[in-house]
Design an enzyme around this catalytic site. Structure first.
Site, short mmCIF file in Angstrom:
data_model
loop_
_atom_site.label_atom_id
_atom_site.label_comp_id
_atom_site.label_asym_id
_atom_site.label_seq_id
_atom_site.Cartn_x
_atom_site.Cartn_y
_atom_site.Cartn_z
N TYR A 92 0.84 -1.20 0.00
CA TYR A 92 0.00 0.00 0.00
C TYR A 92 0.88 1.25 0.00
O TYR A 92 1.90 1.31 0.70
CB TYR A 92 -0.88 0.03 1.25
CG TYR A 92 -1.85 -1.12 1.38
CD1 TYR A 92 -3.17 -0.99 0.96
CD2 TYR A 92 -1.46 -2.33 1.93
CE1 TYR A 92 -4.08 -2.04 1.08
CE2 TYR A 92 -2.35 -3.38 2.06
CZ TYR A 92 -3.65 -3.23 1.64
OH TYR A 92 -4.54 -4.27 1.77
N HIS B 36 -6.05 1.87 -1.41
CA HIS B 36 -6.04 0.53 -1.96
C HIS B 36 -4.58 0.15 -2.25
O HIS B 36 -3.72 1.01 -2.48
CB HIS B 36 -6.86 0.44 -3.24
CG HIS B 36 -8.34 0.54 -3.01
ND1 HIS B 36 -9.06 -0.48 -2.42
CD2 HIS B 36 -9.23 1.52 -3.27
CE1 HIS B 36 -10.33 -0.13 -2.34
NE2 HIS B 36 -10.46 1.09 -2.84
N LYS C 290 -4.20 -4.38 -10.02
CA LYS C 290 -2.92 -4.21 -9.35
C LYS C 290 -1.81 -4.68 -10.28
O LYS C 290 -2.03 -5.48 -11.20
CB LYS C 290 -2.86 -5.00 -8.04
CG LYS C 290 -4.04 -4.74 -7.10
CD LYS C 290 -3.97 -5.61 -5.87
CE LYS C 290 -5.28 -5.59 -5.10
NZ LYS C 290 -5.75 -4.24 -4.79
#
Length: 316
Positions: free
Chosen positions: A251, A259, A291
């Protein structure tokens, strides 16, 4: 290490090779100053049946524990050993101390209650005297009206009765009805047979030698500790990445506000073989969860980490 230096560090209670943190202030300090989040595993008071929100204790990842100990922020306490088994004499002495404490609090509460009762009695006497004065004034006014009526007949001899509301009502008392509050120590640290000083360890080596801590014990665990330290020193927050097919979630700030940007996977050696199917799986999974997948290679000789990010790209 002196006792003052140990007292200034945050104590981590270790049991069954797992580190727990019980103090809320220490949890907040580790999170805000050292980017350590851990995992809350305890139930909340009056909400023990729900599992959406949990409370203390905070369980720390082994990598978090190693990082904090090596940075001199925490000490490890062998919790089972710190709780020495008391003998009958110590138990009887503690019971006597508790009974004396309860009697002392009871006497203090009784004195306070008696003082409140005395104040209440004085207040009732003053109210009664005031009611008597009002009644005398009412009778005097009634007699004057009768005298005037007898003289010229302009006034009626009947007077309105004085209702209960017209008199001064007695207010409800806020004095307690004799219920006492007794304080009972809830922390085991208050007990005279709890002594963590002889079971406190300030280095990983001393804790491993004592047999209360084993991490890291092999190349993979050393690699995980090295990668975790490298990412932490760059200002990132880390959490478990099991749900996303990696070792850590990375993070850019506190997970309560951000997020994760990366899913990190630890590779033990720069020469370790990585199958093409793994690269494809990491790329697809990272894209599906929005991601980038981060491959973190650990060089155990140089104690360095190298990074490679994977992101799925479309063709045509």
């Amino acid at each position: 290490m002196s006792a003052d230096e140990q007292n200034s560090k945050i104590p981590l209670r270790v049991s069954n090779n797992t580190a727990y943190l019980w103090n809320v202030d220490d949890i907040a300090k580790l999170r805000s100053k050292h980017h350590i989040c851990g995992i809350l595993t305890g139930t909340l008071p009056h909400l023990s049946q729900q599992n959406a929100f949990l409370g203390i204790p905070l369980v720390l990842l082994p990598e978090e524990v190693v990082l904090l100990v090596e940075n001199g922020i925490v000490v490890l306490i062998d919790d089972p050993t710190a709780h020495a088994q008391p003998n009958l004499v110590e138990i009887e002495s503690w019971n006597n101390e508790q009974q004396a404490l309860f009697r002392q609090q009871t006497v203090a509460n009784e004195a306070k209650f008696a003082k409140q009762e005395q104040s209440r009695s004085l207040s009732e006497d003053a109210i009664q005297k005031r009611k008597e004065r009002e009644e005398r004034r009412r009778l005097a006014a009634q007699k004057l009206a009768q005298d005037v009526n007898n003289d010229n007949g302009l006034f009626s001899t009947e007077s309105e009765p004085v209702t209960k509301e017209a008199t001064l009502a007695t207010p409800q008392s806020s004095i307690p009805t004799g219920t006492y509050t007794i304080s009972i120590p809830a922390s085991s640290e208050e007990y005279q047979w709890y002594s963590p000083h002889h079971a406190t360890f300030s280095t990983i080596e001393s804790a491993q030698k004592a047999g209360i801590w084993t991490y890291p014990s092999n190349l993979n665990e050393r690699a995980r500790c090295g990668v975790f330290r490298s990412l932490s020193e760059q200002g990132y927050f880390m959490g478990s990445g099991v749900k996303f097919g990696g070792d850590y979630l990375v993070y850019p700030g506190d997970p309560l506000r951000y997020h994760s940007h990366f899913v990190a996977t630890v590779i033990d050696s720069p020469t370790q073989t990585l199958r093409p199917m793994e690269i494809i799986a990491h790329g697809r999974l990272g894209t599906a969860t929005k991601k980038s997948h981060l491959l973190c290679t650990w060089d155990d000789e140089k104690k360095q980490v190298s990074y490679l990010s994977i992101e799925w790209a479309s063709f045509g």
